[in-house]
Design a protein around this motif. Structure first.
Motif, mmCIF file in Angstrom:
data_model
loop_
_atom_site.group_PDB
_atom_site.id
_atom_site.type_symbol
_atom_site.label_atom_id
_atom_site.label_comp_id
_atom_site.label_asym_id
_atom_site.label_seq_id
_atom_site.Cartn_x
_atom_site.Cartn_y
_atom_site.Cartn_z
ATOM 1 N N LEU A 30 17.978 19.889 -56.349
ATOM 2 C CA LEU A 30 19.343 19.789 -55.806
ATOM 3 C C LEU A 30 19.629 20.886 -54.791
ATOM 4 O O LEU A 30 20.197 20.641 -53.730
ATOM 5 N N LYS A 34 20.634 19.941 -51.144
ATOM 6 C CA LYS A 34 22.064 20.121 -50.839
ATOM 7 C C LYS A 34 22.438 21.541 -50.445
ATOM 8 O O LYS A 34 23.506 21.779 -49.906
ATOM 9 N N THR A 39 25.663 22.961 -54.595
ATOM 10 C CA THR A 39 25.183 22.393 -55.859
ATOM 11 C C THR A 39 26.042 22.888 -57.026
ATOM 12 O O THR A 39 26.202 24.095 -57.209
ATOM 13 N N ASP A 42 27.654 20.794 -62.870
ATOM 14 C CA ASP A 42 27.822 19.409 -63.352
ATOM 15 C C ASP A 42 26.734 18.502 -62.781
ATOM 16 O O ASP A 42 26.207 17.630 -63.472
ATOM 17 N N GLU A 43 26.402 18.711 -61.517
ATOM 18 C CA GLU A 43 25.336 17.905 -60.898
ATOM 19 C C GLU A 43 23.978 18.206 -61.543
ATOM 20 O O GLU A 43 23.156 17.310 -61.728
#
Lengths: 208, 149
Positions: A30, A34, A39, A42-43
């Protein structure tokens, strides 16, 4: 069987180590795609499929997770670079190293940059521990390049008075800056140009 | 973010236009290193990989063009580290202004990242020593072209 958690010193069961590795792997992907800032935890939870309590069992918060990502990415990059540069002793070998990096980056049109360099541009400000870890990793990587340049010196391909540490740092900056230019342009050409120009300078030192 | 880009470009177009010899190039370099090493300066903020990608791409293209124009001007006026080359004339003809500008911009980018994580301007200066090698008078870490003193 247990292994040590490098950040909090707790002993981990095999299952705990697996969960921790899953969280770090998801966070690494991530943050690479990103960016660190964009980031969220939660992701990371969603991508790794672990619960919030499991995540907080292993990491105090995002900063601790970012440090684990730096360790993970650093280990991977240094291992790759040690393999690629460890026995290089010619300019031609350095060019092959350059070709592999450019080729790999071209597969993604340069969009994501260097895994370690991207972390360096984002975390250097607010987290001193993360910054120091990154600084050590880059010093290690530059050390591998300086080793190549010293072997070039030993074989007479580089003059003895050339400062290998300074040239290795300059070459690393050209590589990292090249990655960043390619990332913005979504085109690997400026990265290739930047490393080629740096290597041409190193090669020219032997011609004087 | 757009304001940092605009501010850097405004300053760079004035400063780079005034670079007509090796000494002035060294002055430009010293100022840019100082700016990049100052936390949250417009230069430091503009180097981050955040914000709108097309805006950043446009910013980098325009800065690279300004640097390329300067390199071209210096090459035409004969400002190179000729004394360190065995054949200054052929060496000068070899220097490609556009490609040199790409390396200088990459050195500013990559060098400032390495300098920020180590809190030391040395890596940025090492990067610029290599990138500005065709103009040896603009060196920072070492007096001459990456050689030990």
């Amino acid at each position: 069987m247990t292994t040590a958690d490098s950040h909090n010193g707790r002993r981990l069961t095999a299952r705990g180590a697996k969960t921790r590795a899953r969280i770090v792997a998801a966070a690494t992907d991530l943050m690479y795609i990103k960016g660190v800032g964009a980031t969220t935890l939660d992701e990371v939870l969603a991508a790794s499929g672990v619960s919030k309590s499991q995540l907080y069992h292993h990491f105090d918060g995002k900063d601790a997770l970012v440090r684990a990502v730096i360790d993970h990415v650093g280990e991977r990059v240094i291992e790759r670079e040690r393999e690629a540069l460890g026995h290089v002793s010619t300019i031609r070998g350095l060019r092959r190293w350059r070709d592999a990096l450019v080729q790999n980056n071209a597969l993604r049109h340069g969009a994501y940059g260097c895994a370690l360099g991207s972390l360096a541009t984002e975390v250097s400000d607010h987290d001193a521990l993360a910054r120091q870890a990154l600084s050590q990793l880059f010093t290690e990587w530059q050390g591998l390049l300086a080793g190549v340049l010293r072997r070039l010196q030993d074989s007479g391909a580089l003059p003895p008075e050339a400062s290998t540490d300074q040239l290795a740092t300059g070459l690393m900056a050209a590589l990292q800056g090249g990655y960043m230019l390619a990332q913005t342009a979504r085109d690997v050409t400026p990265m290739a140009t930047s490393i080629d120009m740096a290597l041409a300078h190193i090669e020219s030192l032997s011609e004087r | 973010m757009r304001t940092h880009f605009a501010e850097v470009l405004a300053r760079e177009s004035v400063c780079l236009a005034g670079v007509t010899d090796g000494a002035k190039l060294a002055g430009w370099r010293r100022r840019v290193v100082e700016e990049l090493m100052t936390p949250r300066s417009p230069y430091a903020l503009a180097m981050r990989l955040t914000g709108d990608v097309p805006d950043r791409a446009d910013f980098l293209d325009r800065w690279r063009e300004l640097i390329a124009e300067t390199v071209d001007r210096l090459l035409r006026s004969g400002t190179t580290g000729d004394t360190h080359f065995s054949s200054g004339q052929s060496r000068r003809a070899d220097v490609d202004a556009q490609k040199t500008a790409v390396l200088i911009l990459a050195a500013l980018h990559g060098g400032s990242t390495l300098s920020q994580i180590s809190k030391d301007p040395w890596p940025l200066n090492a990067a610029l020593d290599l990138a500005l090698a065709p103009f040896a008078a603009a060196e920072g870490n070492c007096p001459i072209d990456n050689m030990n003193p």
